[in-house]
Motif scaffolding. Structure first.
Motif, short mmCIF file in Angstrom:
data_model
loop_
_atom_site.label_atom_id
_atom_site.label_comp_id
_atom_site.label_asym_id
_atom_site.label_seq_id
_atom_site.Cartn_x
_atom_site.Cartn_y
_atom_site.Cartn_z
N THR A 88 13.67 -70.37 40.48
CA THR A 88 13.02 -69.77 39.31
C THR A 88 12.87 -70.85 38.24
OG1 THR A 88 13.93 -67.57 39.76
CG2 THR A 88 13.19 -68.00 37.51
N ARG A 110 15.49 -69.64 46.95
CA ARG A 110 14.79 -69.06 45.82
C ARG A 110 14.96 -69.94 44.59
NH1 ARG A 110 16.03 -63.53 42.27
NH2 ARG A 110 14.46 -63.99 40.67
N LEU A 152 12.20 -57.52 43.07
CA LEU A 152 13.03 -58.20 42.09
C LEU A 152 12.28 -59.38 41.46
CD1 LEU A 152 15.76 -58.69 40.70
CD2 LEU A 152 16.44 -60.03 42.71
N SER A 182 8.88 -67.46 39.75
CA SER A 182 9.95 -67.40 40.72
C SER A 182 9.35 -67.39 42.12
CB SER A 182 10.82 -66.15 40.50
OG SER A 182 12.03 -66.23 41.24
N ASN A 226 6.04 -64.45 42.52
CA ASN A 226 5.68 -63.38 41.60
C ASN A 226 4.43 -63.71 40.80
OD1 ASN A 226 6.63 -65.27 39.79
ND2 ASN A 226 8.33 -64.03 39.00
N ALA A 229 9.83 -58.44 38.81
CA ALA A 229 10.41 -57.99 37.54
C ALA A 229 10.84 -59.16 36.66
CB ALA A 229 11.61 -57.08 37.82
N VAL A 230 10.83 -60.37 37.21
CA VAL A 230 11.26 -61.56 36.46
C VAL A 230 10.07 -62.10 35.67
CG1 VAL A 230 12.13 -63.92 36.68
CG2 VAL A 230 13.02 -62.12 38.15
N ASP A 280 12.57 -55.77 49.07
CA ASP A 280 13.29 -55.54 47.81
C ASP A 280 13.36 -56.81 46.98
OD1 ASP A 280 13.68 -52.89 48.47
OD2 ASP A 280 15.67 -53.22 49.33
N CYS A 281 13.47 -57.95 47.65
CA CYS A 281 13.47 -59.22 46.94
C CYS A 281 12.14 -59.43 46.22
CB CYS A 281 13.74 -60.36 47.92
SG CYS A 281 14.00 -61.97 47.13
N THR A 341 20.41 -66.29 47.29
CA THR A 341 21.53 -65.44 47.68
C THR A 341 22.03 -65.86 49.06
OG1 THR A 341 20.10 -63.82 48.77
CG2 THR A 341 20.52 -63.50 46.41
N GLU A 360 18.45 -69.69 42.71
CA GLU A 360 18.99 -68.33 42.75
C GLU A 360 19.07 -67.82 44.19
OE1 GLU A 360 18.14 -65.96 38.90
OE2 GLU A 360 16.18 -66.67 39.60
#
Length: 220
Positions: free
Chosen positions: A189, A187, A31, A39, A52, A34-35, A27-28, A177, A175
């Motif tokens: 970006t 992470r 995400l 990232s 990405n 989509a940036v 799922d990461c 988590t 970023e």
């Protein structure tokens, strides 16, 4: 499960065994894709776990290298790839020295890690890089202060191969988590700025990765 910039690795790195952790990383990855800005998720060795398409685009003109591709290990790319300064502006002060500072901290915390020790040996093999690491880096940190080595919030120059961006700045955003942190991952970006810098930055590749000016080169 481990993704290189722009696609799946041919030789995946080890990933968490638990299905829940693997699902989280999947799922990461969605995400990250989509940036619109570069990232990347890194482990404590700076091996790339996820990245990405925007990350791949930033480094798409980098020439092949056996050990220092940005989609494999970002620290090795910064330190050892001869093309690093063509993408990462003000390469020594804005990228190389802060990364060396983080590496020094990682070596203190994970001293027996084979991957980190391999990078340490490679640094030691180059007299200029070794001098920068052992002598120049502590002096630089004292001169600029601890804040200069932090990634989060730092504004650093880059040169994007897409002329719509060209020579510009990015703000490095941490970023991470809590779940990624518990996995030992970070992470980052790179938020690209649309405003162009007035001062141009050439894209001339440096001949080797060790030409750090933080210590003077030995006289010939």
């Amino acid at each position: 499960m481990a993704f290189q910039a722009g696609g799946q690795r041919s030789a995946p790195r080890p990933v968490p065994v638990s299905l829940e952790a693997q699902a989280y990383l999947q799922d990461c990855a969605v995400l990250l894709e989509a940036v619109p800005h570069p990232s990347v998720v890194l482990d404590h060795r700076w091996d790339v776990v996820l990245s990405n398409s925007a990350f791949a685009s930033l480094f798409r003109e980098v020439s092949p290298h056996p050990t220092a591709m940005p989609g494999d290990n970002f620290l090795r790319f910064v330190l050892f790839h001869p093309d690093a300064c063509t993408v990462l502006g003000e390469h020594e002060s804005s990228w190389c020295l802060p990364m060396l500072a983080h590496f020094a901290d990682a070596v203190e915390r994970h001293g027996h890690d084979h991957g980190l020790q391999a990078i340490r040996r490679e640094i030691a093999q180059d007299p200029l890089m070794e001098a920068a690491f052992r002598q120049g880096l502590p002096h630089w940190i004292r001169a600029v202060g601890e804040r200069a080595v932090r990634h989060d919030g730092a504004v650093r120059p880059v040169t994007h191969p897409d002329p719509r961006w060209g020579a510009t700045d990015c703000r490095v955003m941490d970023e991470t988590t809590r779940t990624l942190e518990e996995m030992g991952y970070t992470r980052l970006t790179l938020v690209l700025r649309e405003a162009r810098r007035d001062r141009s930055r050439g894209r001339t590749a440096r001949p080797t990765a060790a030409h750090l000016r933080v210590v003077p080169a030995p006289e010939v």
